[in-house]
Design a protein around this motif. Structure first.
Motif, PDB file in Angstrom:
ATOM      1  N   ALA A  37     -32.003  -0.990 -27.294  1.00 33.89           N
ATOM      2  CA  ALA A  37     -33.781  -0.749 -27.404  1.00 33.89           C
ATOM      3  C   ALA A  37     -34.126  -1.418 -28.409  1.00 33.89           C
ATOM      4  CB  ALA A  37     -33.734   0.738 -26.812  1.00 33.89           C
ATOM      5  N   GLY A  38     -33.332  -0.925 -29.845  1.00 34.58           N
ATOM      6  CA  GLY A  38     -33.533  -0.959 -31.174  1.00 34.58           C
ATOM      7  C   GLY A  38     -34.392  -2.306 -31.636  1.00 34.58           C
ATOM      8  N   GLU A  39     -35.034  -1.820 -32.748  1.00 39.80           N
ATOM      9  CA  GLU A  39     -35.874  -2.976 -33.572  1.00 39.80           C
ATOM     10  C   GLU A  39     -35.120  -4.366 -34.331  1.00 39.80           C
ATOM     11  OE1 GLU A  39     -39.182  -3.506 -33.665  1.00 39.80           O
ATOM     12  OE2 GLU A  39     -39.845  -1.663 -32.578  1.00 39.80           O
ATOM     13  N   GLN A  40     -33.801  -3.847 -34.427  1.00 37.27           N
ATOM     14  CA  GLN A  40     -32.363  -4.776 -34.964  1.00 37.27           C
ATOM     15  C   GLN A  40     -31.319  -3.483 -34.908  1.00 37.27           C
ATOM     16  OE1 GLN A  40     -33.475  -3.647 -39.140  1.00 37.27           O
ATOM     17  NE2 GLN A  40     -33.715  -1.508 -38.818  1.00 37.27           N
ATOM     18  N   PRO A  41     -30.222  -4.651 -35.129  1.00 30.65           N
ATOM     19  CA  PRO A  41     -28.980  -4.419 -34.381  1.00 30.65           C
ATOM     20  C   PRO A  41     -28.750  -3.454 -35.235  1.00 30.65           C
ATOM     21  CG  PRO A  41     -28.422  -6.560 -35.430  1.00 30.65           C
ATOM     22  CD  PRO A  41     -30.498  -6.005 -35.356  1.00 30.65           C
TER      23      PRO A  41
ATOM     24  N   ARG B  48     -46.649  20.165 -30.094  1.00 34.44           N
ATOM     25  CA  ARG B  48     -45.039  18.654 -30.463  1.00 34.44           C
ATOM     26  C   ARG B  48     -44.787  17.676 -31.443  1.00 34.44           C
ATOM     27  NH1 ARG B  48     -42.200  20.065 -25.478  1.00 34.44           N
ATOM     28  NH2 ARG B  48     -42.236  22.090 -25.310  1.00 34.44           N
ATOM     29  N   GLY B  49     -44.169  17.661 -31.254  1.00 33.70           N
ATOM     30  CA  GLY B  49     -44.206  16.300 -32.655  1.00 33.70           C
ATOM     31  C   GLY B  49     -42.572  15.612 -32.860  1.00 33.70           C
ATOM     32  N   LEU B  50     -41.651  15.383 -33.538  1.00 32.05           N
ATOM     33  CA  LEU B  50     -40.830  14.787 -33.830  1.00 32.05           C
ATOM     34  C   LEU B  50     -39.666  15.330 -33.099  1.00 32.05           C
ATOM     35  CD1 LEU B  50     -40.589  11.978 -36.573  1.00 32.05           C
ATOM     36  CD2 LEU B  50     -41.170  12.010 -34.106  1.00 32.05           C
ATOM     37  N   PHE B  51     -38.905  15.404 -32.348  1.00 37.19           N
ATOM     38  CA  PHE B  51     -37.633  15.463 -31.611  1.00 37.19           C
ATOM     39  C   PHE B  51     -36.439  15.162 -31.525  1.00 37.19           C
ATOM     40  CE2 PHE B  51     -34.584  18.306 -28.947  1.00 37.19           C
ATOM     41  CZ  PHE B  51     -34.292  19.308 -29.474  1.00 37.19           C
ATOM     42  N   CYS B  52     -35.973  14.673 -30.673  1.00 41.05           N
ATOM     43  CA  CYS B  52     -34.924  14.019 -30.923  1.00 41.05           C
ATOM     44  C   CYS B  52     -34.874  12.118 -31.717  1.00 41.05           C
ATOM     45  CB  CYS B  52     -34.641  13.273 -29.559  1.00 41.05           C
ATOM     46  SG  CYS B  52     -35.826  11.907 -29.070  1.00 41.05           S
ATOM     47  N   GLY B  53     -36.101  11.813 -31.903  1.00 37.68           N
ATOM     48  CA  GLY B  53     -36.567  10.788 -33.461  1.00 37.68           C
ATOM     49  C   GLY B  53     -35.839  10.077 -32.889  1.00 37.68           C
ATOM     50  N   ILE B  54     -34.852   9.468 -31.668  1.00 41.57           N
ATOM     51  CA  ILE B  54     -34.635   8.210 -31.005  1.00 41.57           C
ATOM     52  C   ILE B  54     -35.304   7.947 -30.052  1.00 41.57           C
ATOM     53  CG2 ILE B  54     -32.389   8.951 -32.796  1.00 41.57           C
ATOM     54  CD1 ILE B  54     -31.283   9.793 -29.754  1.00 41.57           C
ATOM     55  N   GLY B  55     -36.084   8.165 -29.168  1.00 43.70           N
ATOM     56  CA  GLY B  55     -36.603   7.625 -27.817  1.00 43.70           C
ATOM     57  C   GLY B  55     -36.319   8.328 -27.355  1.00 43.70           C
ATOM     58  N   CYS B  60     -42.530  13.035 -28.766  1.00 40.81           N
ATOM     59  CA  CYS B  60     -43.733  12.882 -29.666  1.00 40.81           C
ATOM     60  C   CYS B  60     -44.944  11.676 -29.254  1.00 40.81           C
ATOM     61  CB  CYS B  60     -43.055  11.921 -31.187  1.00 40.81           C
ATOM     62  SG  CYS B  60     -42.178  10.806 -30.054  1.00 40.81           S
ATOM     63  N   LEU B  61     -44.813  11.633 -28.007  1.00 37.71           N
ATOM     64  CA  LEU B  61     -45.936  10.595 -27.203  1.00 37.71           C
ATOM     65  C   LEU B  61     -46.992  10.977 -27.900  1.00 37.71           C
ATOM     66  CD1 LEU B  61     -45.156  11.596 -23.341  1.00 37.71           C
ATOM     67  CD2 LEU B  61     -44.281   9.711 -25.159  1.00 37.71           C
ATOM     68  N   LEU B  62     -48.120  10.172 -28.177  1.00 38.53           N
ATOM     69  CA  LEU B  62     -49.486   9.524 -28.922  1.00 38.53           C
ATOM     70  C   LEU B  62     -50.298   8.570 -28.214  1.00 38.53           C
ATOM     71  CD1 LEU B  62     -48.782   8.092 -31.197  1.00 38.53           C
ATOM     72  CD2 LEU B  62     -48.857   9.246 -32.607  1.00 38.53           C
ATOM     73  N   THR B  63     -51.381   8.785 -28.669  1.00 44.70           N
ATOM     74  CA  THR B  63     -52.017   7.033 -28.811  1.00 44.70           C
ATOM     75  C   THR B  63     -51.671   5.949 -29.935  1.00 44.70           C
ATOM     76  OG1 THR B  63     -53.566   8.541 -26.606  1.00 44.70           O
ATOM     77  CG2 THR B  63     -54.299   5.791 -27.576  1.00 44.70           C
ATOM     78  N   VAL B  64     -51.378   4.696 -29.357  1.00 48.72           N
ATOM     79  CA  VAL B  64     -51.745   4.135 -29.858  1.00 48.72           C
ATOM     80  C   VAL B  64     -52.514   2.497 -29.874  1.00 48.72           C
ATOM     81  CG1 VAL B  64     -50.104   2.359 -31.660  1.00 48.72           C
ATOM     82  CG2 VAL B  64     -49.482   4.496 -30.637  1.00 48.72           C
ATOM     83  N   GLN B  70     -47.127   6.832 -25.835  1.00 49.26           N
ATOM     84  CA  GLN B  70     -46.433   5.378 -26.900  1.00 49.26           C
ATOM     85  C   GLN B  70     -45.984   6.766 -27.817  1.00 49.26           C
ATOM     86  OE1 GLN B  70     -46.124   1.795 -27.465  1.00 49.26           O
ATOM     87  NE2 GLN B  70     -47.538   2.523 -24.838  1.00 49.26           N
ATOM     88  N   ARG B  71     -44.379   6.293 -27.944  1.00 54.07           N
ATOM     89  CA  ARG B  71     -42.725   6.805 -28.601  1.00 54.07           C
ATOM     90  C   ARG B  71     -43.967   7.077 -29.613  1.00 54.07           C
ATOM     91  NH1 ARG B  71     -37.944   5.597 -25.019  1.00 54.07           N
ATOM     92  NH2 ARG B  71     -39.208   3.605 -24.593  1.00 54.07           N
ATOM     93  N   ALA B  72     -44.088   8.111 -30.468  1.00 55.27           N
ATOM     94  CA  ALA B  72     -43.800   7.229 -32.337  1.00 55.27           C
ATOM     95  C   ALA B  72     -43.475   7.110 -32.632  1.00 55.27           C
ATOM     96  CB  ALA B  72     -44.920   8.742 -32.754  1.00 55.27           C
ATOM     97  N   CYS B  73     -41.959   8.023 -32.612  1.00 56.49           N
ATOM     98  CA  CYS B  73     -40.506   7.750 -32.827  1.00 56.49           C
ATOM     99  C   CYS B  73     -40.095   5.992 -33.159  1.00 56.49           C
ATOM    100  CB  CYS B  73     -39.309   8.413 -32.649  1.00 56.49           C
ATOM    101  SG  CYS B  73     -38.630   8.179 -31.156  1.00 56.49           S
TER     102      CYS B  73
END
Lengths: 483, 108
Positions: A37-41, B48-55, B60-64, B70-73
């Motif tokens: 899932a990551g952009e990089q390893p 709401r904004g960032l919470f887990c930061g890893i998807g 953190c959803l927003l429109t891109v 889309q998940r901002a993180c």
């Protein structure tokens, strides 16, 4: 008709376990597809700024040299056509073989951007699943305010982007991971007012067997002690955040001493002004793909649902191997060893030449690292009385905005005493994250104090037939099969 | 490629400029700029904004660039990218993926 990518082995996850598995398997002679899932390893543990791979700024990170070695091996194997690497790609569906000899099918989608540009499905004779994990969370009043983040998220911003998520922070929960988060913030210029550790670190010392088994870990702990002192970070054992205050974002927290069970000690409350709260209660391994593969699970010492594996990293399903946090949370070093062992076993099972000497050494080192992980889990349990911090208005499920009161009502008035029934009645875990964040807490609240959580409590909320949100187009394709 | 990374770029957030660097996630750029929340919840309208930061958490959803939810993180920042905050109704109800429906399938 959709084209498929055929391979001997698919490795899911390019963190410590997955990188070790993919490179080892390719070197052993298997064709490998590596999906991440990551952009990089690097996964969550070796998350780094994209430009920094060749630099020294990460020297402080443990095992960074191991990452550089694995990443450069991966580069070479990709260039040689021996590993097909798919970054920024998630598995949203895993089709186990319908009969022996059939491949496992991984259906993929891009992590971001246009969902219509779907990567081709992967057909693999065998799988090494290395999905890693994420911070385990316990709700606390006010934890849905902006400025409250998972400790791992705070760390990800720092490691991945050099961004400090606030100016004045508190780090709270339990477990050794709170230490690097706090010291990382301090190094980035953030004032860290306290680390609130619900457990007592002296508990490590009562289980010397585990520490002796992994002496380098002990040194690591001592290193943090020196940094905390130098950075003037107050380490408060047996302390927890009772409430988080603020209107539109975090403004302050109330902390309290807690007893061994996690019950607040009256008269010890104290209010601290902060704009960032980092929370972590150990880790929850990602189990959805293991469950989708039909592999057996068990509850580990830390209360997490994990994959059952034999001494060679085989799951209960033929051709499905598991390595890293999904077999029991134990950290990056252990994950690398397990990834390598899983790949050697997969190669051996596929009829390639085996490496008995290396396998034996790996198994011995893994046993030692496991002993250390067990000591950590025993020293940093989720406090059994944690729900004493909640009030009826506290949000449990952040996605569907289900409160403690909603869950208690389903439990006490409607007679729901397991997580599945509570979910049907009150909807916790039915939003975007599918219970990944609130699942553990919901299971605890559903079971109340009547019993200890078992696999039957945890498995339903880790089972997610769709492993990632997908579009209707993807589902339609699935319904249409490969016709 | 290495020269390209960390080059300064500019994103647009609800019409205003957000400085960023190549290699940033959208969430990292917003956090560095001091933006703490970019959507409100469906039931209670909480920010709401960032919470887990890893998807994982999808807070953190927003429109891109017009693409909702889309998940901002996770979304890498690209020069000139247009980010839009919003309410759940906007994110869930207008085009793109239908969260309610897929989730119900997932629950069954």
């Amino acid at each position: 008709m959709t084209e498929t990518l055929r391979t001997r082995l698919a490795v899911v996850g390019a963190g410590p376990a997955g990188l070790a598995a993919a490179t080892t398997a390719a070197r052993a002679g298997l064709s490998v597809v590596l999906v991440d899932a990551g952009e990089q390893p690097g996964g969550q543990y070796w998350r780094h700024r994209p430009s920094s791979t060749g630099r020294n700024e990460h020297r402080a990170y443990h095992d960074w040299r191991t990452f550089l070695r694995l990443a450069s091996e991966l580069d070479g194997l990709r260039d040689g056509g021996r590993v097909h690497y798919l970054p920024a790609t998630q598995v949203w569906f895993l089709d186990p073989p319908s009969r022996p000899g059939q491949p496992h099918v991984l259906r993929l989608s891009p992590v971001h951007g246009d969902a219509a540009t779907r990567p081709n499905p992967v057909e693999a004779d065998a799988l090494v699943l290395c999905p890693g994990g994420y911070d385990r969370q316990l709700p606390v009043p006010g934890w849905d305010l902006p400025g409250v983040m998972a400790a791992g998220g705070v760390q990800a911003l720092l490691k991945g982007h050099g961004v400090a998520a606030g100016r004045r922070a508190i780090v709270a929960g339990t477990g050794p991971f709170l230490l690097p988060v706090a010291t990382g913030l301090a190094a980035a210029g953030v004032e860290v007012v306290s680390i609130c550790e619900a457990g007592a670190p002296s508990a490590w010392l009562r289980r010397p067997a585990g520490l002796v088994a992994a002496p380098s870990k002990l040194v690591e702990g001592a290193g943090y002690a020196a940094v905390l002192l130098r950075r003037r970070i107050r380490y408060r054992p047996r302390t927890a955040i009772l409430r988080i205050h603020g209107r539109d974002a975090v403004e302050a927290v109330t902390i309290t001493r807690v007893d061994r069970q996690g019950r607040p000690v009256a008269g010890t409350e104290r209010r601290l002004t902060v704009d960032l709260v980092a929370l972590g209660w150990g880790f929850t391994p990602s189990l959805e793909l293991i469950i989708a593969a039909g592999a057996e699970t068990r509850v580990d010492l830390d209360g997490s649902l994990v994959a059952t594996v034999d001494d060679w990293q085989r799951s209960s399903r033929p051709g499905v191997y598991v390595a890293g946090e999904a077999t029991g949370v134990g950290g990056a070093r252990l994950a690398v060893l397990e990834g390598e062992l899983a790949a050697l076993t997969a190669a051996d099972d596929a009829g390639l030449p085996s490496m008995p000497g290396r396998t034996k050494r790996l198994r011995r080192t893994i046993r030692r690292a496991r002993a250390f992980a067990r000591a950590m889990h025993l020293a940093h349990p989720v406090p059994p009385a944690w729900s004493a911090w909640l009030d009826d208005e506290t949000t449990v499920c952040r996605c569907e905005e289900v409160t403690v009161g909603d869950i208690r009502q389903a439990r006490d008035e409607l007679g729901a005493d397991d997580q599945r029934t509570v979910k049907l009645l009150a909807r916790p875990g039915m939003g975007w994250c599918q219970g990944r964040v609130c699942g553990y807490a919901t299971a605890c609240l559903a079971a109340a104090s009547r019993r200890v959580l078992d696999a039957a409590d945890l498995r339903p909320l880790a089972a997610r037939p769709l492993a990632a949100p997908v579009s209707l187009g993807d589902l339609a394709d699935l319904a249409g099969g490969s016709a | 490629m290495a020269d390209e990374l960390e080059r300064p770029i500019t994103l647009s957030f609800d019409g205003g400029p957000i400085p960023a660097f190549v290699g940033d996630s959208v969430g990292a750029a917003l956090a560095r700029a001091g933006v703490r929340s970019w959507r409100t919840t469906r039931r209670t309208g909480r920010p709401r904004g960032l919470f887990c930061g890893i998807g994982i958490c999808h807070d953190c959803l927003l429109t891109v660039d017009g693409s909702p939810n889309q998940r901002a993180c996770l979304v890498p920042a690209v020069d000139g990218m247009e980010l839009r905050s919003g309410t759940w109704a906007e994110h869930g109800g207008s085009g793109g993926s239908p969260p309610g429906l897929t989730q119900r399938v997932a629950d069954d």
